[in-house]
Enzyme design. Sequence first.
Site, PDB file in Angstrom:
ATOM      1  N   GLU A  44     105.919  34.644  89.022  1.00  0.00           N
ATOM      2  CA  GLU A  44     107.348  34.378  89.176  1.00  0.00           C
ATOM      3  C   GLU A  44     108.140  35.266  88.221  1.00  0.00           C
ATOM      4  O   GLU A  44     107.766  35.448  87.053  1.00  0.00           O
ATOM      5  CB  GLU A  44     107.637  32.907  88.855  1.00  0.00           C
ATOM      6  CG  GLU A  44     109.107  32.527  88.889  1.00  0.00           C
ATOM      7  CD  GLU A  44     109.354  31.066  88.510  1.00  0.00           C
ATOM      8  OE1 GLU A  44     110.470  30.587  88.789  1.00  0.00           O
ATOM      9  OE2 GLU A  44     108.444  30.413  87.961  1.00  0.00           O
ATOM     10  N   LYS A 152     114.088  30.954  95.909  1.00  0.00           N
ATOM     11  CA  LYS A 152     113.789  29.593  95.458  1.00  0.00           C
ATOM     12  C   LYS A 152     114.887  28.642  95.924  1.00  0.00           C
ATOM     13  O   LYS A 152     116.071  28.852  95.675  1.00  0.00           O
ATOM     14  CB  LYS A 152     113.653  29.551  93.934  1.00  0.00           C
ATOM     15  CG  LYS A 152     113.255  28.182  93.395  1.00  0.00           C
ATOM     16  CD  LYS A 152     113.246  28.147  91.871  1.00  0.00           C
ATOM     17  CE  LYS A 152     111.982  28.705  91.294  1.00  0.00           C
ATOM     18  NZ  LYS A 152     111.831  28.388  89.836  1.00  0.00           N
ATOM     19  N   CYS A 200     106.982  28.161  91.783  1.00  0.00           N
ATOM     20  CA  CYS A 200     106.980  27.229  90.656  1.00  0.00           C
ATOM     21  C   CYS A 200     107.167  25.784  91.123  1.00  0.00           C
ATOM     22  O   CYS A 200     106.424  25.290  91.957  1.00  0.00           O
ATOM     23  CB  CYS A 200     108.030  27.659  89.632  1.00  0.00           C
ATOM     24  SG  CYS A 200     107.719  27.049  87.946  1.00  0.00           S
TER      25      CYS A 200
END
Length: 337
Positions: A44, A152, A200
Amino acid sequence: MAPVKVASVQAASVAYDLHASVAKLLPLVKEAAQAGARLAVFPEAYLGAYPRHLDFKIGARTDENREWFSRYVKAAVKIPDGAEGVAWLSANEEDIGEDGDFWAFQQLCKAARDNKINLSVGIIERSLVGATLWCSNVLISDGGVLLSKHRKLQPTAAERIVWSQGHVTNEPGLPNSGLAHTDNLAVAPTSIGKIGGLICWENFMPLARYALYQKGVEIYTAPTADGRPTWTPLLQSIAQEGRCFVVSANQYHGTTDFPSDYPANISRAGGAKEDVWCRGGSSIVDPLGNILAGPLWDKEGILYADIDIDTIIGAKLDFDPVGHYARSDILSLQIKQ
């Protein structure tokens, strides 16, 4: 399909320095390819930086805050409109120098094509106009074509101060692109199987995971900034739940990976110069939850594992999340367009 080798690259970016981070990425891609890997997964926010310890306070912004945000934006990656599914690199290879808007994207496409390896790379993405940032992940084919870009959906905690939310999905596709639309929850066919993933703590979102299962994900990428031991059991659960291979990559980094004038470094003056801020913990897991490689702690390195997509069918003998265990007669997932 014959078994293939995949790689999880645990390495720190050169924070807030896009050119230096790309320069570090390129030999890592080559190393993974020379080891026989057909897919390399990077962490990430590898390009740009995970802004750990950056002190943006709620309700108060200082000149120093604004200066660091400006540096962060300048280190982010721009992705051309309409690049998904088209031979963008071939049409633009000679046109973009190191100061061009899309230089970093060009380098990723070239690295994938020249090394004949599929690339999954976490980036901080910058809007083409203005200074909006997203924590994104790009998947580039071994032919150098952008297959998907995932922003995200929900930044976690203080991430929300600097990262915008990713919209769900579905902008109109471009003519002759081969894509009906661009999809923020894409599962893309590749030379080694269907690849998709989340970033994540999105991986704690059950419905987002299920959206990927519904699309037939076979290799699930999970780049992260979570360096705790509790991350690994989540990966094992996802692998078993989705009946897919899971490849997770994290950065191992600390004070020396960030600029010397970075606020957290200054506040720790006189302390240990090599303070570790993230221990890593990258790993690769099979569809029955067995750890094939890792977790890797407290150092940089590349994990490798041989995976066989054909074993996924057998793994669904007793559990198929979108088949006989889906109970679509009573349960359903609706993704808003």
